[in-house]
Design a protein around this motif. Structure first.
Motif, PDB file in Angstrom:
ATOM      1  N   CYS A  20      23.600 -10.558 -29.795  1.00  0.00           N
ATOM      2  CA  CYS A  20      22.271 -10.993 -30.236  1.00  0.00           C
ATOM      3  C   CYS A  20      21.205 -10.155 -29.524  1.00  0.00           C
ATOM      4  N   ILE A  21      20.199  -9.684 -30.267  1.00  0.00           N
ATOM      5  CA  ILE A  21      19.189  -8.816 -29.654  1.00  0.00           C
ATOM      6  C   ILE A  21      18.185  -9.600 -28.804  1.00  0.00           C
ATOM      7  N   ILE A  27      27.762 -12.175 -31.198  1.00  0.00           N
ATOM      8  CA  ILE A  27      27.557 -12.837 -32.499  1.00  0.00           C
ATOM      9  C   ILE A  27      28.936 -12.918 -33.147  1.00  0.00           C
ATOM     10  N   ASP A  28      29.521 -14.111 -33.123  1.00  0.00           N
ATOM     11  CA  ASP A  28      30.876 -14.260 -33.675  1.00  0.00           C
ATOM     12  C   ASP A  28      30.812 -14.485 -35.174  1.00  0.00           C
ATOM     13  N   LEU A  39      21.965 -19.582 -32.875  1.00  0.00           N
ATOM     14  CA  LEU A  39      20.953 -20.373 -32.159  1.00  0.00           C
ATOM     15  C   LEU A  39      19.581 -19.699 -32.238  1.00  0.00           C
ATOM     16  N   CYS A  40      19.539 -18.385 -31.988  1.00  0.00           N
ATOM     17  CA  CYS A  40      18.264 -17.659 -32.025  1.00  0.00           C
ATOM     18  C   CYS A  40      17.739 -17.567 -33.461  1.00  0.00           C
ATOM     19  N   ALA A  41      18.640 -17.351 -34.421  1.00  0.00           N
ATOM     20  CA  ALA A  41      18.210 -17.232 -35.823  1.00  0.00           C
ATOM     21  C   ALA A  41      17.467 -18.500 -36.252  1.00  0.00           C
ATOM     22  N   GLU A  42      17.969 -19.667 -35.750  1.00  0.00           N
ATOM     23  CA  GLU A  42      17.337 -20.949 -36.090  1.00  0.00           C
ATOM     24  C   GLU A  42      15.923 -21.068 -35.542  1.00  0.00           C
ATOM     25  N   GLN A  43      15.679 -20.336 -34.438  1.00  0.00           N
ATOM     26  CA  GLN A  43      14.376 -20.467 -33.765  1.00  0.00           C
ATOM     27  C   GLN A  43      13.332 -19.471 -34.249  1.00  0.00           C
ATOM     28  N   GLY A  57       9.630 -17.264 -28.829  1.00  0.00           N
ATOM     29  CA  GLY A  57      11.078 -17.435 -28.735  1.00  0.00           C
ATOM     30  C   GLY A  57      11.865 -16.139 -28.825  1.00  0.00           C
ATOM     31  N   PRO A  58      12.958 -16.157 -29.621  1.00  0.00           N
ATOM     32  CA  PRO A  58      13.859 -15.004 -29.653  1.00  0.00           C
ATOM     33  C   PRO A  58      13.179 -13.704 -30.106  1.00  0.00           C
TER      34      PRO A  58
END
Ligand SMILES: [Zn+2]
Length: 215
Positions: A20-21, A27-28, A39-43, A57-58
């Motif tokens: 994840c950047i 990233i599985d 988790l980060c994509a959701e944020q 956030g991310p």
């Protein structure tokens, strides 16, 4: 030794799952081209304007890793992710340009994030060409510290000039997308767009990230 380490990094990167950047977790089971963990994509928070995301956030973490940490791989990953995500939302335009960084900063960092963003957008199928229409004339270090919109506007006035090229003349009256990485008070993008408008094109500002206080 440094060269050997670089090769080792490439080999390890090729074997291990992508990371994840923002948080650097693996990233599985990611779809190809994924740059965020679940988790980060959701944020990630889409911003209401400018086809952008909120600078929180991310996304803020990844931008800091790219720019402050001078991580070119993160910068390239951000650019390809954003181009895929932004392309469908863009207004019709005849060309893409970007807000240039002063050459000293470009040299120190090894890349220019707005230029990478514009290039990635231009690589999307059917996208109009990327043209360098602006040159950064000077870099004022006080700009990073400026708090108010007025302060920033005063500092960025005269910061850009139009490149008087055939490409610029050919775009007279046409819509040109002006790409920047982070839109804070709008002073920088506004100054870049004002220079282009004066040169005869119709600039449309477009930033990847918008700070929550932006208007
Ligand atoms: Zn993550």
């Amino acid at each position: 030794m440094a060269v050997a380490l670089t090769w080792l990094t490439h080999i390890v990167d090729a074997v291990l799952p992508p990371r994840c950047i923002a948080c650097a977790q693996p990233i599985d089971g990611a779809a190809s081209g994924a740059v965020w963990c679940a988790l980060c994509a959701e944020q990630l928070e889409p911003a209401p304007a400018l086809g952008s995301y909120c600078y929180v956030g991310p996304l803020a973490d990844a931008i800091v890793r790219a720019k402050v940490g001078r991580d070119a791989a993160v910068a390239r990953a951000l650019a390809s992710w954003w181009a895929r995500s932004a392309a469908p939302t863009l207004p019709r335009h005849a060309a893409i340009t970007f807000v240039p960084a002063p050459w000293r900063r470009r040299l120190a960092r090894g890349f220019d994030l707005p230029a990478l963003l514009a290039t990635a957008l231009g690589d999307v199928d059917g996208a109009p060409p990327v043209v360098e229409l602006l040159v950064a004339r000077r870099h004022d270090t006080k700009l990073a510290l400026a708090r108010s919109r007025e302060e920033r506007q005063a500092l960025v006035a005269g910061r850009f000039a139009a490149r008087r090229t055939r490409a610029l003349a050919g775009l007279a009256g046409s819509v040109v997308l002006v790409v920047d990485d982070v839109h804070t008070t709008g002073a920088t993008l506004g100054a870049a767009c004002a220079v282009l408008a004066e040169a005869g094109v119709r600039p449309v500002p477009w930033a990847m990230a918008v700070t929550p206080s932006s208007s």
